[in-house]
Write a protein that holds these residues in place. Structure first.
Motif, PDB file in Angstrom:
ATOM      1  N   ARG A 253       0.838  -1.188   0.000  1.00  0.00           N
ATOM      2  CA  ARG A 253       0.000   0.000   0.000  1.00  0.00           C
ATOM      3  C   ARG A 253       0.885   1.254   0.000  1.00  0.00           C
ATOM      4  O   ARG A 253       1.917   1.301   0.672  1.00  0.00           O
ATOM      5  CB  ARG A 253      -0.919   0.036   1.232  1.00  0.00           C
ATOM      6  CG  ARG A 253      -1.988  -1.045   1.232  1.00  0.00           C
ATOM      7  CD  ARG A 253      -3.000  -0.865   0.133  1.00  0.00           C
ATOM      8  NE  ARG A 253      -4.054  -1.862   0.138  1.00  0.00           N
ATOM      9  CZ  ARG A 253      -4.014  -3.017  -0.536  1.00  0.00           C
ATOM     10  NH1 ARG A 253      -2.936  -3.309  -1.271  1.00  0.00           N
ATOM     11  NH2 ARG A 253      -5.014  -3.865  -0.489  1.00  0.00           N
TER      12      ARG A 253
ATOM     13  N   THR B 207      -0.711  -3.864   4.161  1.00  0.00           N
ATOM     14  CA  THR B 207      -1.983  -3.971   4.883  1.00  0.00           C
ATOM     15  C   THR B 207      -1.779  -4.450   6.324  1.00  0.00           C
ATOM     16  O   THR B 207      -2.699  -4.374   7.136  1.00  0.00           O
ATOM     17  CB  THR B 207      -2.927  -4.953   4.169  1.00  0.00           C
ATOM     18  OG1 THR B 207      -2.258  -6.217   3.988  1.00  0.00           O
ATOM     19  CG2 THR B 207      -3.341  -4.410   2.802  1.00  0.00           C
TER      20      THR B 207
ATOM     21  N   ASP C 293      -4.743   0.851  10.364  1.00  0.00           N
ATOM     22  CA  ASP C 293      -5.200   2.156   9.872  1.00  0.00           C
ATOM     23  C   ASP C 293      -4.808   3.270  10.833  1.00  0.00           C
ATOM     24  O   ASP C 293      -4.379   4.351  10.417  1.00  0.00           O
ATOM     25  CB  ASP C 293      -6.728   2.151   9.696  1.00  0.00           C
ATOM     26  CG  ASP C 293      -7.198   1.175   8.626  1.00  0.00           C
ATOM     27  OD1 ASP C 293      -6.334   0.486   8.036  1.00  0.00           O
ATOM     28  OD2 ASP C 293      -8.416   1.098   8.403  1.00  0.00           O
TER      29      ASP C 293
ATOM     30  N   TYR D 259      -2.355   6.344   9.956  1.00  0.00           N
ATOM     31  CA  TYR D 259      -2.942   7.689  10.035  1.00  0.00           C
ATOM     32  C   TYR D 259      -2.123   8.582  10.971  1.00  0.00           C
ATOM     33  O   TYR D 259      -1.808   9.727  10.637  1.00  0.00           O
ATOM     34  CB  TYR D 259      -4.385   7.619  10.515  1.00  0.00           C
ATOM     35  CG  TYR D 259      -4.970   8.982  10.818  1.00  0.00           C
ATOM     36  CD1 TYR D 259      -5.307   9.868   9.795  1.00  0.00           C
ATOM     37  CD2 TYR D 259      -5.148   9.402  12.139  1.00  0.00           C
ATOM     38  CE1 TYR D 259      -5.814  11.125  10.069  1.00  0.00           C
ATOM     39  CE2 TYR D 259      -5.655  10.651  12.426  1.00  0.00           C
ATOM     40  CZ  TYR D 259      -5.986  11.513  11.389  1.00  0.00           C
ATOM     41  OH  TYR D 259      -6.473  12.771  11.667  1.00  0.00           O
TER      42      TYR D 259
ATOM     43  N   HIS E 232      -3.008   3.319   1.372  1.00  0.00           N
ATOM     44  CA  HIS E 232      -3.406   2.670   2.621  1.00  0.00           C
ATOM     45  C   HIS E 232      -4.596   3.446   3.202  1.00  0.00           C
ATOM     46  O   HIS E 232      -4.636   4.673   3.104  1.00  0.00           O
ATOM     47  CB  HIS E 232      -2.240   2.679   3.606  1.00  0.00           C
ATOM     48  CG  HIS E 232      -2.458   1.821   4.807  1.00  0.00           C
ATOM     49  ND1 HIS E 232      -3.282   2.201   5.852  1.00  0.00           N
ATOM     50  CD2 HIS E 232      -1.966   0.589   5.133  1.00  0.00           C
ATOM     51  CE1 HIS E 232      -3.279   1.245   6.766  1.00  0.00           C
ATOM     52  NE2 HIS E 232      -2.497   0.262   6.359  1.00  0.00           N
ATOM     53  N   PRO E 233      -5.579   2.758   3.797  1.00  0.00           N
ATOM     54  CA  PRO E 233      -6.735   3.459   4.375  1.00  0.00           C
ATOM     55  C   PRO E 233      -6.347   4.564   5.357  1.00  0.00           C
ATOM     56  O   PRO E 233      -7.024   5.604   5.421  1.00  0.00           O
ATOM     57  CB  PRO E 233      -7.511   2.341   5.076  1.00  0.00           C
ATOM     58  CG  PRO E 233      -7.165   1.116   4.304  1.00  0.00           C
ATOM     59  CD  PRO E 233      -5.734   1.292   3.897  1.00  0.00           C
TER      60      PRO E 233
ATOM     61  N   VAL F 174      -5.518   7.419   3.231  1.00  0.00           N
ATOM     62  CA  VAL F 174      -6.749   7.962   2.651  1.00  0.00           C
ATOM     63  C   VAL F 174      -7.405   8.927   3.636  1.00  0.00           C
ATOM     64  O   VAL F 174      -7.803  10.049   3.273  1.00  0.00           O
ATOM     65  CB  VAL F 174      -7.736   6.827   2.279  1.00  0.00           C
ATOM     66  CG1 VAL F 174      -9.103   7.415   1.903  1.00  0.00           C
ATOM     67  CG2 VAL F 174      -7.188   6.003   1.121  1.00  0.00           C
ATOM     68  N   LYS F 175      -7.508   8.517   4.883  1.00  0.00           N
ATOM     69  CA  LYS F 175      -8.114   9.371   5.912  1.00  0.00           C
ATOM     70  C   LYS F 175      -7.352  10.684   6.041  1.00  0.00           C
ATOM     71  O   LYS F 175      -7.961  11.765   6.107  1.00  0.00           O
ATOM     72  CB  LYS F 175      -8.124   8.636   7.255  1.00  0.00           C
ATOM     73  CG  LYS F 175      -8.732   9.450   8.397  1.00  0.00           C
ATOM     74  CD  LYS F 175      -8.713   8.664   9.705  1.00  0.00           C
ATOM     75  CE  LYS F 175      -9.281   9.505  10.854  1.00  0.00           C
ATOM     76  NZ  LYS F 175      -9.240   8.757  12.153  1.00  0.00           N
TER      77      LYS F 175
ATOM     78  N   LYS G 196      -9.354   7.709  -2.591  1.00  0.00           N
ATOM     79  CA  LYS G 196     -10.074   6.527  -2.081  1.00  0.00           C
ATOM     80  C   LYS G 196      -9.143   5.339  -2.019  1.00  0.00           C
ATOM     81  O   LYS G 196      -8.041   5.356  -2.574  1.00  0.00           O
ATOM     82  CB  LYS G 196     -11.283   6.224  -2.967  1.00  0.00           C
ATOM     83  CG  LYS G 196     -10.941   5.914  -4.415  1.00  0.00           C
ATOM     84  CD  LYS G 196     -12.196   5.659  -5.214  1.00  0.00           C
ATOM     85  CE  LYS G 196     -11.855   5.355  -6.688  1.00  0.00           C
ATOM     86  NZ  LYS G 196     -13.045   5.059  -7.470  1.00  0.00           N
TER      87      LYS G 196
END
Length: 322
Positions: free
Chosen positions: A110, A261, A265, A269, A307-308, A311-312, A322
């Motif tokens: 990611r 992954t 998250d 973040y 990576h999520p 994204v945040k 996204k």
């Protein structure tokens, strides 16, 4: 009583260690590259920003063999994040491009952010008679560490000029630091290095040996860009290194910060917020970031999905990702 206290202290230490292991997802070991390149100071600076934030995430930077090593180490869990050329990240993600990646796609890779251009520097001793890539035939050429992104770039650029490693007098697979020594000792005629402009390795060679930068241009550069769309044209500005007064056309890939992954998250973040939340602090780490990084560029040309946690972060910066 003293023995009991000692035993209690030992239990507390073990408990703390166990807690730290349990919180392992909140620790990031960031793979970089040679200490003479740009990856290492950038990764070190980013780790410091994470640690200074005091937000429950700790980080350290490790010097490594470079991009190919880094993506392989991400796959085994030896690294939690790493700086990697965008082309190498894509090849590893898709399981193509390099023999070591064929049929071994790492779909867990990611992207955290695209950072800055990594420019191909082809540095030749002035007494070598090398004026173009074609002149490398029969010469002793440093092509980068075995398994490095530079080695892959050298292969592709030579290919665009109708050459291969076998056409060189010697293909020297060594680290940038070793390459400097070989150039200084007249045991190498030229050196490939894919790195941010201003890298200390290139500056050191230019300070100690009369050198010139070899251009990558014309039809050969067009062929390269057409076959390998990760490359972009890039002009190394005059004055970037001692003795290099004129602008030299070349090509570049992009340095990317990559994870997998396996990183939570929340960890990603918080790390993103620490590293990229204060853009001025990030850009103070190195001129390559100061001259090139922006939030908009950081999400363009992604070699693997964001990576999520990233994204945040970028959504909070107003970007449509996204």
């Amino acid at each position: 009583m003293k023995k009991a206290v000692t035993q209690l202290s030992a239990v507390l230490v073990l408990g703390t260690a166990a807690f730290a292991l349990a919180q392992g997802a909140n620790f990031l070991t960031i793979g970089s590259g040679s200490t003479t390149g740009v990856y290492f100071p950038v990764a070190t600076g980013m780790a410091k920003l994470v640690n200074d934030a005091g937000d429950g995430v700790r980080a350290n930077a490790r010097s490594t063999g470079g991009s190919v090593f880094n993506v392989n180490a991400l796959a085994t869990g030896e690294l939690d994040a790493a700086l990697v050329q965008n082309d190498i990240t894509y090849y590893a993600y898709k399981g193509t491009g390099l023999p070591s990646f064929e049929g071994k796609a790492n779909a867990k890779l990611r992207t955290m952010a695209v950072l800055y251009p990594e420019v191909l520097h082809v540095v030749a001793r002035k007494d070598s008679g090398i004026r173009s890539i074609a002149d490398l035939k029969g010469k002793r050429v440093v092509i980068g560490d075995l398994g490095s992104g530079t080695e892959q770039t050298a292969k592709q650029v030579l290919e665009a000029y109708g050459l291969g490693f076998d056409d060189l007098g010697q293909a020297l697979r060594v680290s940038p630091a070793q390459g400097i020594t070989l150039m200084q000792d007249k045991r190498a005629d030229a050196l490939f290095y894919t790195v941010g402009v201003g890298a200390s390795a290139i500056a050191q060679i230019a300070q100690t040996v009369p050198v010139s930068l070899v251009p990558v241009a014309g039809n050969q550069a067009t062929t390269l860009l057409k076959k390998y769309p990760f490359y972009v044209r890039y002009n190394i500005p005059g004055g970037a290194y001692k003795g290099a007064g004129a602008t030299v056309p070349s090509v570049a890939v992009q340095a990317t910060l990559v994870t997998t992954t396996a990183a939570t998250d929340d960890t990603v973040y918080k790390a993103m917020t620490a590293m990229f939340g204060n853009e001025a602090a990030l850009k103070a780490i190195h001129p390559s970031l100061a001259n090139n990084f922006s939030y908009a560029k950081a999400v363009k040309g992604l070699p693997a999905p964001l990576h999520p946690g990233a994204v945040k972060f970028f959504k909070e910066k107003g970007l449509n990702v996204k």
